[in-house]
Design an enzyme around this catalytic site. Structure first.
Site, short mmCIF file in Angstrom:
data_model
loop_
_atom_site.label_atom_id
_atom_site.label_comp_id
_atom_site.label_asym_id
_atom_site.label_seq_id
_atom_site.Cartn_x
_atom_site.Cartn_y
_atom_site.Cartn_z
N CYS A 65 0.64 -1.38 -0.07
CA CYS A 65 0.10 0.00 0.37
C CYS A 65 1.14 1.21 0.00
O CYS A 65 1.57 1.55 0.82
CB CYS A 65 -0.95 -0.16 1.20
SG CYS A 65 -2.05 1.75 1.36
N CYS A 69 0.01 3.42 2.75
CA CYS A 69 0.47 3.31 3.71
C CYS A 69 2.03 3.46 4.32
O CYS A 69 2.17 3.87 5.26
CB CYS A 69 0.26 1.68 4.16
SG CYS A 69 -1.40 1.39 3.95
#
Length: 281
Positions: free
Chosen positions: A134, A137
């Protein structure tokens, strides 16, 4: 001249007297291999290590030589291979491991998650659901580490989505990065998803729930529905026993009981009615 005996790399040597070479007047044995007698320095050009054991054989002294050839390329490759095996070379650090603070911990299993929430007491616990693939993230992680450093009294629990997909599905986590706040007996306080652009949402929730509070009773942790769902998931090694439900101290009376109680408000009237009914009979 040296003579090889069988496959054991044994060499016969001449008598160890101080013979002189006819040409140069030097000794007949090699200086590199002391105690070995040969007419020519045959073995001086070989890259080897020797280990000699001497004994007497028919009046002549024998020298047992064990030849160990040294390969330069192999000699230089051994330390590198050892370093690779020990992990000193070739190991790249993961981005979610850089900048970790003492109050940050990665969850190992569903049982570890439940136990960590129960053992946190009155601390504010923040669940951080992330994925190594991600990009949001990864961009948000340095700021989360900075906030964890500024708030050492908080507990941050990291949940790797790639390693615990089944657990995340059971907990209804489908958007990343995702956060949940827990505290003591209150259980879950809030949940939301934010990125690097919407980090203010995380800061607002932190300012609202980071105030020290004393909760009455033990820590609640996950909801009972979530615990039962984790226990029902066969992919997880998680056991949960529901708490026994005790009797209600203030039970609500049923309708029949209410009617009976209303008729028994005046016991004298009920007795008179029963006597009249008996006399009339």
């Amino acid at each position: 001249m040296a003579k090889v005996l069988g496959k054991a790399n044994l060499f016969s040597a001449c008598d160890y007297t101080q013979k002189k070479n006819q040409k140069g007047g030097g000794s007949l044995y090699s200086k590199r291999i002391p105690g070995f007698c040969c007419k020519t320095n045959r073995f001086t050009s070989l890259k080897m290590k020797s280990m000699a054991l001497r004994c007497d054989f028919n009046g002549q002294r024998m020298v047992y030589l064990e030849r160990k050839f040294v390969n330069k390329r192999r000699f230089h490759q051994v330390p590198i291979k050892a370093q690779i095996q020990t992990g000193l070379i070739g190991r790249t650090s993961k981005w979610w491991e850089n900048g970790l603070q003492p109050n940050m911990k990665e969850v190992a299993s569903a049982q570890d998650l439940a136990d960590s929430l129960l053992n946190a007491g009155d601390k504010l616990v923040i669940l951080d659901f992330f994925s190594p693939a991600c990009g949001g993230c990864k961009a948000l992680f340095p700021k989360i580490c900075q906030l964890a450093k500024m708030n050492p009294d908080l507990q941050f629990l990291q949940v790797n989505y790639e390693e615990h997909k089944s657990m995340c599905y059971t907990l209804n986590v489908h958007v990343l990065p995702f956060f949940r706040f827990y505290r003591g007996a209150q259980g879950r306080l809030c949940q939301f998803s934010c990125t690097n652009a919407t980090i203010q949402k995380f800061k607002d929730a932190l300012a609202k729930h980071a105030i020290d509070r004393c909760s009455l009773g033990p820590a609640k942790g996950l909801d009972e529905k979530e615990l039962s769902a984790l226990a029902a998931n066969k992919d997880l090694s998680f056991t949960y026993k529901p708490k026994p439900v005790g009797p209600n101290p203030n039970p609500v009376p049923a309708k029949e009981e209410i009617l009976v109680s209303e008729t028994c408000l005046n016991p004298k009237e009920s007795e008179e009615k029963s006597l009249v009914g008996a006399g009339g009979g």
